[in-house]
Design an enzyme around this catalytic site. Structure first.
Site, PDB file in Angstrom:
ATOM      1  N   GLU A  55      47.417  38.343  34.290  1.00  0.00           N
ATOM      2  CA  GLU A  55      48.020  38.740  35.570  1.00  0.00           C
ATOM      3  C   GLU A  55      49.402  38.066  35.667  1.00  0.00           C
ATOM      4  O   GLU A  55      49.543  36.892  35.330  1.00  0.00           O
ATOM      5  CB  GLU A  55      47.095  38.198  36.672  1.00  0.00           C
ATOM      6  CG  GLU A  55      47.528  38.430  38.095  1.00  0.00           C
ATOM      7  CD  GLU A  55      46.472  37.905  39.101  1.00  0.00           C
ATOM      8  OE1 GLU A  55      45.587  37.117  38.702  1.00  0.00           O
ATOM      9  OE2 GLU A  55      46.535  38.296  40.280  1.00  0.00           O
ATOM     10  N   LYS A 137      46.086  45.938  42.112  1.00  0.00           N
ATOM     11  CA  LYS A 137      44.964  45.073  42.517  1.00  0.00           C
ATOM     12  C   LYS A 137      44.389  45.538  43.854  1.00  0.00           C
ATOM     13  O   LYS A 137      45.145  45.813  44.787  1.00  0.00           O
ATOM     14  CB  LYS A 137      45.496  43.639  42.624  1.00  0.00           C
ATOM     15  CG  LYS A 137      44.463  42.543  42.772  1.00  0.00           C
ATOM     16  CD  LYS A 137      45.181  41.172  42.705  1.00  0.00           C
ATOM     17  CE  LYS A 137      44.233  39.999  42.700  1.00  0.00           C
ATOM     18  NZ  LYS A 137      44.946  38.718  42.449  1.00  0.00           N
ATOM     19  N   CYS A 189      41.693  39.797  38.450  1.00  0.00           N
ATOM     20  CA  CYS A 189      41.275  38.507  39.016  1.00  0.00           C
ATOM     21  C   CYS A 189      40.381  38.620  40.253  1.00  0.00           C
ATOM     22  O   CYS A 189      39.196  38.846  40.136  1.00  0.00           O
ATOM     23  CB  CYS A 189      42.507  37.657  39.286  1.00  0.00           C
ATOM     24  SG  CYS A 189      42.158  35.887  39.187  1.00  0.00           S
TER      25      CYS A 189
HETATM   26  N1  GLN Z   1      39.247  33.742  43.306  1.00  0.00           N
HETATM   27  C1  GLN Z   1      40.132  33.663  42.214  1.00  0.00           C
HETATM   28  C2  GLN Z   1      40.408  32.203  41.943  1.00  0.00           C
HETATM   29  O1  GLN Z   1      39.839  31.368  42.612  1.00  0.00           O
HETATM   30  C3  GLN Z   1      41.277  34.556  42.487  1.00  0.00           C
HETATM   31  C4  GLN Z   1      42.632  34.205  41.989  1.00  0.00           C
HETATM   32  C5  GLN Z   1      43.513  35.413  41.820  1.00  0.00           C
HETATM   33  O2  GLN Z   1      43.207  36.503  42.304  1.00  0.00           O
HETATM   34  N2  GLN Z   1      44.621  35.269  41.120  1.00  0.00           N
HETATM   35  O3  GLN Z   1      41.113  31.841  41.049  1.00  0.00           O
END
Ligand code: GLN
Length: 429
Positions: A55, A137, A189
């Site tokens: 990402e 996303k 993510c």
């Molecule tokens: N929940 C994920 C984390 O704690 C989400 C992080 C993201 O979306 N970049 O890392």
């Protein structure tokens, strides 16, 4: 429908990009790409057919306002990330998936004026370097709300990827490898988490979508945090200071700068090396929540990611649960077309006997002056659809100990690098 045995070569790149250092980020990534190429150049038939980057792979992840991110967003085709993916695709003649900050010029509600809308996206280029798909996303994380990112209005999506000469028809008469069209889906993510951390944990939104849509390849570019990280949920100063102090101590011990390790590449293209199934280290001083042993995966997160794909895991309990949910409780879930925790109207485990591949490509390193630590541990997983050993159907593990997921390998939590594997799996087309 015929069954095919597919043999696919996949490479995941793990990077530590820093906000505001686009050129250095790109240069270091190119070095790594060329390092892989020169190792493989002895035999170019060994090039990967699919390459995944994390990402926001080239721009860095931690943007905290619209003003800050504005100079780094672009229309897909104008972005540095697109040019980069295009070059990688042409270099290896492969598909490339890369996460980047997208600016889209959308028509407003009345279809007249255009306005700039920002997304956290991943684009896909095919082996000729053409743009074939762009995913935005759907479930946003804390940081995205700070810069005005919008949710994907279409939510999760499926698209197709065509891989040349890598499938053999099972029970077919021709033994030559054929082209195969695979169904793929991208989850970025937070897409793997419950929506806004508020939806019921057991909805398993992304993995249920993939199960219900017969997705063969689940591709996840990520910037997932390590548990040592400081987040906006750490309110009191004492906690923040204590955490900061412990991060500094870890970095001192590792003799690393505040942004973590860069340029020391872990290159894992040995397909024999599987990840050991493990819940947690017994010795509390060596616990997985420490930021140490950067070349080993963070099993706390690996286990959590596997848990988020529970619909793909064989579970003993499903049989009785299915009976209660679908039959006994007056068919309470029968109305739904979608599966629930891997159970469908027709079967206690919808995925039984099938295969699906999961590619989790996470970033590593540290941003925000030592506050935000990423978990690395990029890995390749195959859900094999097998019920437990013939003699007993006893399987209760909802983590890496569950044998219906093959752990084909992980990079460490804190080093940049690349992991490449040949994945053999079955699909019905
Ligand atoms: N929940 C994920 C984390 O704690 C989400 C992080 C993201 O979306 N970049 O890392």
């Amino acid at each position: 429908m015929s069954k095919y045995l597919v043999d696919l070569r996949v490479a995941l790149f793990q990077l530590n990009p820093q906000v505001g250092q686009l050129e250095q980020n790109i240069e270091r990534t190119w070095n790594l790409v060329h390092r892989l190429k020169s190792i493989l150049d002895q035999d170019s038939s060994k090039y990967p057919q699919l390459v995944v980057f994390p990402e926001f792979a080239l721009t860095g992840y931690s943007f905290h306002s619209k003003e800050q991110i504005k100079p780094h967003v672009s229309i897909t085709r104008n972005s540095q990330s697109f040019k980069f993916a295009q070059s990688v695709s042409k270099l290896f003649r492969c598909y490339t998936v890369i996460g980047y900050p997208e600016e889209s010029m959308d028509a407003n509600k009345h279809g007249r004026q255009v306005e700039s809308v920002l997304y956290n996206s991943a684009l896909v280029t095919d082996p000729s370097g053409d743009l074939t798909f762009n995913y935005r996303k759907s479930f946003l994380y804390d940081t995205e709300y700070e810069w005005g990112c919008q949710e994907n209005p279409r939510s999760f999506q499926k698209f197709t990827m065509v891989f040349e000469k890598c499938a053999i028809e099972k029970n077919g008469t021709v033994a030559a490898a054929a082209d195969i069209e695979l169904d793929a889906s991208i989850g970025i993510c937070m897409d793997l988490n419950p929506y806004k951390f508020e939806a019921p944990f057991n909805d398993f939104e992304f993995s249920s979508f993939c199960l219900d849509n017969n997705v063969d390849l689940m591709i996840c570019p990520m910037a997932w945090l390590h548990s040592k990280s400081i987040t906006k949920h750490d309110h009191d100063l004492d906690t923040i200071n204590r955490k900061l102090e412990s991060i500094r101590r870890s970095l001192d011990t590792l003799q690393l700068p505040i942004h973590g390790s860069q340029g020391v590449f872990q290159i894992d293209i040995n397909k024999e090396l599987c990840t050991q199934r493990r819940i947690s280290r017994e010795d509390p001083l060596l616990s997985d929540s420490q930021y140490d042993q950067l070349e080993t995966p963070d099993m706390e997160n690996v286990n959590y990611w596997i848990l988020r794909f529970l619909p793909f895991l064989n579970l003993n309990i499903r049989k009785s649960l299915w009976y209660r949910q679908f039959i006994q409780l007056n068919e309470s879930l029968v109305g739904r077309e979608r599966s629930y925790m891997g159970m469908s109207k027709e079967k206690s485990w919808k995925f039984e006997g099938r295969n699906s591949v999961l590619l989790l490509c996470n970033r590593c390193g540290i941003e925000d002056d030592g506050k935000t630590i990423f978990a690395g541990s990029s890995g390749i997983y195959k859900f094999n659809g097998k019920t437990a050993r013939l003699d007993n159907d006893y399987e209760t593990n909802i983590d890496s100990l569950n044998e219906s997921v093959d752990l084909l390998g992980n990079l460490g939590k804190g080093l940049e690098g690349v992991i490449m594997r040949d994945i053999e799996f079955e699909v019905s087309k």
